[in-house]
Design a protein around this motif. Structure first.
Motif, mmCIF file in Angstrom:
data_model
loop_
_atom_site.group_PDB
_atom_site.id
_atom_site.type_symbol
_atom_site.label_atom_id
_atom_site.label_comp_id
_atom_site.label_asym_id
_atom_site.label_seq_id
_atom_site.Cartn_x
_atom_site.Cartn_y
_atom_site.Cartn_z
ATOM 1 N N LEU A 1 2.357 11.139 -8.975
ATOM 2 C CA LEU A 1 1.739 11.383 -10.205
ATOM 3 C C LEU A 1 0.629 12.364 -10.303
ATOM 4 C CD1 LEU A 1 1.804 7.317 -11.406
ATOM 5 C CD2 LEU A 1 3.040 9.427 -12.336
ATOM 6 N N THR A 2 -0.413 12.171 -9.169
ATOM 7 C CA THR A 2 -1.491 13.014 -9.154
ATOM 8 C C THR A 2 -1.032 14.577 -9.215
ATOM 9 O OG1 THR A 2 -2.904 11.532 -7.883
ATOM 10 C CG2 THR A 2 -3.415 13.852 -7.895
ATOM 11 N N ARG A 3 0.061 14.969 -8.206
ATOM 12 C CA ARG A 3 0.866 16.313 -8.141
ATOM 13 C C ARG A 3 1.237 16.709 -9.481
ATOM 14 N NH1 ARG A 3 3.688 15.207 -4.033
ATOM 15 N NH2 ARG A 3 5.619 14.621 -5.082
ATOM 16 N N ASP A 4 1.602 15.691 -10.536
ATOM 17 C CA ASP A 4 2.036 16.197 -11.950
ATOM 18 C C ASP A 4 1.055 16.000 -12.865
ATOM 19 O OD1 ASP A 4 4.801 16.149 -10.900
ATOM 20 O OD2 ASP A 4 5.539 15.117 -12.417
ATOM 21 N N GLY A 5 -0.108 15.966 -12.355
ATOM 22 C CA GLY A 5 -1.146 16.200 -13.154
ATOM 23 C C GLY A 5 -1.944 14.937 -13.656
ATOM 24 N N PHE A 6 -1.572 13.721 -13.423
ATOM 25 C CA PHE A 6 -2.031 12.359 -14.105
ATOM 26 C C PHE A 6 -3.035 12.236 -13.337
ATOM 27 C CE2 PHE A 6 2.705 12.539 -15.229
ATOM 28 C CZ PHE A 6 2.255 12.380 -16.794
ATOM 29 N N ALA A 7 -4.128 11.341 -13.837
ATOM 30 C CA ALA A 7 -5.053 10.686 -13.235
ATOM 31 C C ALA A 7 -4.632 9.417 -13.032
ATOM 32 C CB ALA A 7 -6.425 10.680 -14.036
ATOM 33 N N VAL A 8 -5.132 8.696 -11.705
ATOM 34 C CA VAL A 8 -4.125 7.556 -11.053
ATOM 35 C C VAL A 8 -5.189 6.650 -10.681
ATOM 36 C CG1 VAL A 8 -2.466 6.588 -9.635
ATOM 37 C CG2 VAL A 8 -2.169 8.729 -10.773
ATOM 38 N N ARG A 9 -5.212 5.363 -11.005
ATOM 39 C CA ARG A 9 -6.045 4.410 -10.106
ATOM 40 C C ARG A 9 -5.197 3.269 -9.662
ATOM 41 N NH1 ARG A 9 -11.105 1.476 -13.564
ATOM 42 N NH2 ARG A 9 -12.130 0.380 -11.679
ATOM 43 N N ALA A 10 -5.387 2.682 -8.659
ATOM 44 C CA ALA A 10 -4.361 1.864 -8.026
ATOM 45 C C ALA A 10 -5.157 0.660 -7.502
ATOM 46 C CB ALA A 10 -3.752 2.351 -6.603
ATOM 47 N N PHE A 11 -4.256 -0.355 -7.537
ATOM 48 C CA PHE A 11 -4.921 -1.983 -7.323
ATOM 49 C C PHE A 11 -3.989 -2.501 -6.492
ATOM 50 C CE2 PHE A 11 -6.323 -0.466 -11.559
ATOM 51 C CZ PHE A 11 -7.674 -0.520 -11.596
ATOM 52 N N GLN B 1 1.002 -1.215 -0.121
ATOM 53 C CA GLN B 1 -0.099 0.068 0.074
ATOM 54 C C GLN B 1 0.819 1.163 -0.062
ATOM 55 O OE1 GLN B 1 -2.789 0.209 3.299
ATOM 56 N NE2 GLN B 1 -3.557 2.254 2.534
ATOM 57 N N SER B 2 1.890 1.175 0.574
ATOM 58 C CA SER B 2 2.806 2.436 0.688
ATOM 59 C C SER B 2 3.495 2.698 -0.638
ATOM 60 C CB SER B 2 3.726 2.227 1.897
ATOM 61 O OG SER B 2 4.829 1.126 1.202
ATOM 62 N N ILE B 3 3.792 1.689 -1.212
ATOM 63 C CA ILE B 3 4.126 2.096 -2.877
ATOM 64 C C ILE B 3 3.191 2.365 -3.724
ATOM 65 C CG2 ILE B 3 5.140 0.900 -4.946
ATOM 66 C CD1 ILE B 3 7.230 1.054 -2.729
ATOM 67 N N ARG B 4 1.911 2.025 -3.581
ATOM 68 C CA ARG B 4 0.578 2.543 -4.445
ATOM 69 C C ARG B 4 0.384 4.289 -3.878
ATOM 70 N NH1 ARG B 4 -2.033 -2.286 -2.559
ATOM 71 N NH2 ARG B 4 -3.456 -0.998 -1.422
ATOM 72 N N TRP B 5 0.744 4.385 -2.657
ATOM 73 C CA TRP B 5 0.393 5.710 -2.133
ATOM 74 C C TRP B 5 1.260 6.493 -2.661
ATOM 75 C CZ3 TRP B 5 2.539 9.411 0.963
ATOM 76 C CH2 TRP B 5 1.710 10.434 1.359
ATOM 77 N N VAL B 6 2.580 6.195 -2.340
ATOM 78 C CA VAL B 6 3.595 7.432 -2.908
ATOM 79 C C VAL B 6 3.548 7.559 -4.379
ATOM 80 C CG1 VAL B 6 6.165 7.367 -2.994
ATOM 81 C CG2 VAL B 6 5.187 6.653 -0.995
ATOM 82 N N LEU B 7 3.450 6.670 -5.155
ATOM 83 C CA LEU B 7 3.307 6.717 -6.633
ATOM 84 C C LEU B 7 2.097 7.640 -7.123
ATOM 85 C CD1 LEU B 7 4.552 3.346 -8.193
ATOM 86 C CD2 LEU B 7 5.615 5.780 -8.328
ATOM 87 N N GLU B 8 0.854 7.271 -6.258
ATOM 88 C CA GLU B 8 -0.165 7.860 -6.532
ATOM 89 C C GLU B 8 -0.196 9.347 -6.378
ATOM 90 O OE1 GLU B 8 -5.040 7.587 -5.702
ATOM 91 O OE2 GLU B 8 -3.552 6.120 -4.808
ATOM 92 N N LYS B 9 0.331 9.898 -5.273
ATOM 93 C CA LYS B 9 0.585 11.228 -4.854
ATOM 94 C C LYS B 9 1.396 12.021 -5.714
ATOM 95 C CE LYS B 9 -2.375 10.942 -1.351
ATOM 96 N NZ LYS B 9 -3.565 11.754 -1.222
#
Length: 519
Positions: free
Chosen positions: A21-31, A11-19
């Motif tokens: 990428l979102t900060r860079d303007g990407f839409a993200v979906r995690a599984f 979950q920590s990897i998903r959270w770090v990448l999602e934050k």
């Protein structure tokens, strides 16, 4: 379709990448698992997939394999610990866009995902063009001019002469002219006059009556008759025999012709589009082509640029041909690494678009992995091969020699300061002498440094230096002067090639005291 999907049981990897990428303007979906990702794939799909290699249940490699069967063009990035590097390399060779070793540097990871996103956008653009049924691809200014000409001729029946080297796509242009003309509902008939034996060409063009010659057991319609109401494309018109040039001229001037052995005139309601790779003006001077026929054909002339003059289109064309080859031969389209794409773009392509298409077919069959690197390219592309002369013609060898000039403070706008290096054409043809892309900026950096070091104290005072103006004038003089030489003095053509207006180039030619060219 515009999301980035992240699959990792941590979950920590998903959270770090999602934050990030979102900060860079990407839409993200995690599984949290491959199973969840594949279930979501039934109703949606990402622009980029980022997956861990080791997860409970299905692994990242299994997800990659299943994902690629459903979305072969979508880039997949595999995350892996260093201990799994061999597996990651296998995944890379099996179609993954790249792999991301853990622990990773977050900015580097985001940059890698961004590159995958851009690659996905380029692939989507090619697919969209193919879906629209466009036969020709090209974003370079020279090709855009061809497209504009086709548009301007869309409602015309005027005769067109297409010139260009072999393999540039002259028949594609002829078909586009027909497709967008009032004759589009009627036949498009093509004939390569160089491929038909001289003795048969007359019958091929105009048909023959039964018994006109030995073996003529029945009346046969010629290409003019087959193209009635439509378009007749005569390729390699420069090789047409002299006697047939006379007959063709009569058809173009009178609108009538006779079948071989016939006595009844046939009316010809046909638009003629001719093409050649030869210089017809030279053949007219040599007495090999009728001047009056040349002027009949040369009503509107379209010149197709060789691929070396539109190298910016190589990536677009290569992706298109790789996709087309994959569909034809079955399988997933091969992808070129950035280094391989640079090598492809730098190659001079003496066989033009046709050679590029054949190379992509070769790569589809012969490249050992889905990702094609420089080492996988054919030798002639990888090493320069037969393109050497053409490449040298485009980028002449240069040497650097110091110029002994006047003091930098009294240096005229077009000159160089003491000790500066001047790039000039050298007689050497060795590959080591080639000025590589990007080298000019290094030379410019040295030049600026030399001039700054040579400035007198009063020039360093506020308002005392004209260095920027001098450099700007020299830059513009070089760019515009070189382009005018390339276009043989044609200002409109030079303005188009540079992407500036006609009035702008005219003003700058006057301001910079460049030698006047002719439109």
């Amino acid at each position: 379709m515009n999301e980035i999907w992240i699959v990792d049981d941590d979950q920590s990897i998903r959270w770090v990448l999602e934050k990030a990428l979102t900060r860079d303007g990407f839409a993200v979906r995690a599984f949290g698992s491959a199973r969840e990702c594949l279930a979501a794939l039934e109703d949606d799909s990402p622009r980029v997939l980022v997956s861990d290699i080791r997860m409970p249940g299905a692994s990242g490699l299994e997800l990659l394999q299943q994902f690629k069967t459903k979305r072969p063009a979508t880039p997949v990035i595999i995350m892996t610990a260093y201990s799994d590097l061999d597996s990651a390399v296998s995944a890379f060779q099996s179609g993954a866009f790249d792999y991301l070793p853990k622990p990773f540097d977050l900015p580097s990871a985001v940059e890698l995902i961004r590159r995958a996103w851009e690659e996905s956008e380029r692939e989507a653009a090619v697919e969209e063009i193919v879906d629209q049924g466009l036969d020709m691809l090209g974003q370079a200014p020279a090709m855009q001019e061809v497209f504009r000409a086709i548009g301007r001729l869309s409602q015309s029946n005027v005769t067109v002469l297409i010139t260009g080297e072999s393999g540039t796509g002259k028949e594609l242009v002829a078909r586009a002219l027909h497709k967008h003309s009032p004759r589009a509902q009627n036949a498009f008939v093509a004939l390569n006059t160089a491929a038909i034996p001289r003795d048969l060409l007359e019958s091929e063009l105009f048909g023959h009556e039964r018994g006109a010659f030995t073996g003529a057991q029945q009346t046969r319609r010629g290409r003019f008759e087959q193209a009635e109401g439509g378009t007749l494309f005569l390729d390699e018109i420069g090789d047409m025999p002299a006697e047939l040039q006379t007959r063709l001229l009569r058809v173009l001037s009178d609108g009538q012709y006779y079948r071989v052995g016939g006595h009844q005139p046939q009316k010809a309601n046909v638009r003629v589009i001719a093409a050649t790779h030869q210089n017809l003006e030279d053949r007219v001077r040599q007495g090999l082509f009728r001047e009056d026929l040349f002027h009949r054909l040369n009503v509107i002339r379209l010149r197709l640029p060789p691929l070396r003059e539109r190298s910016a289109d190589v990536p677009l064309l290569a992706r298109h041909f790789l996709q087309a080859s994959a569909r034809e031969l079955g399988g997933e389209p091969k992808r070129l690494t950035e280094a391989a794409m640079r090598a492809m773009s730098a190659f001079a392509w003496p066989g033009n678009v046709r050679q590029l298409e054949n190379t992509c077919r070769w790569l589809t069959v012969m490249a050992p992995a889905q990702i094609v690197d420089v080492k996988d390219l054919p030798p002639e592309v990888r090493e320069g091969g037969p393109a050497g002369e053409a490449a040298n013609a485009v980028r002449p060898p240069v040497s650097l020699r110091p110029e002994a000039t006047a003091d930098a403070g009294n240096q005229p706008a077009g000159g160089l300061p003491n000790g500066a290096a001047r790039a000039e054409v050298a007689p050497s043809s060795g590959a080591a002498g080639l000025l590589q892309p990007g080298d000019w900026s290094s030379l410019l950096e040295l030049e600026v440094a030399r001039r700054l070091a040579a400035q007198a104290p009063e020039q360093r005072a506020e308002g005392g230096s004209e260095l920027m103006d001098q450099l700007t004038r020299e830059f513009e003089s070089t760019v515009i002067g070189t382009t005018l030489k390339h276009t043989r003095g044609r200002r409109i053509d030079a303005a188009v090639r540079l992407g500036i207006g006609r009035n702008t180039i005219t003003r700058k030619i006057q301001d910079l005291h460049l030698e006047d060219g002719e439109d």
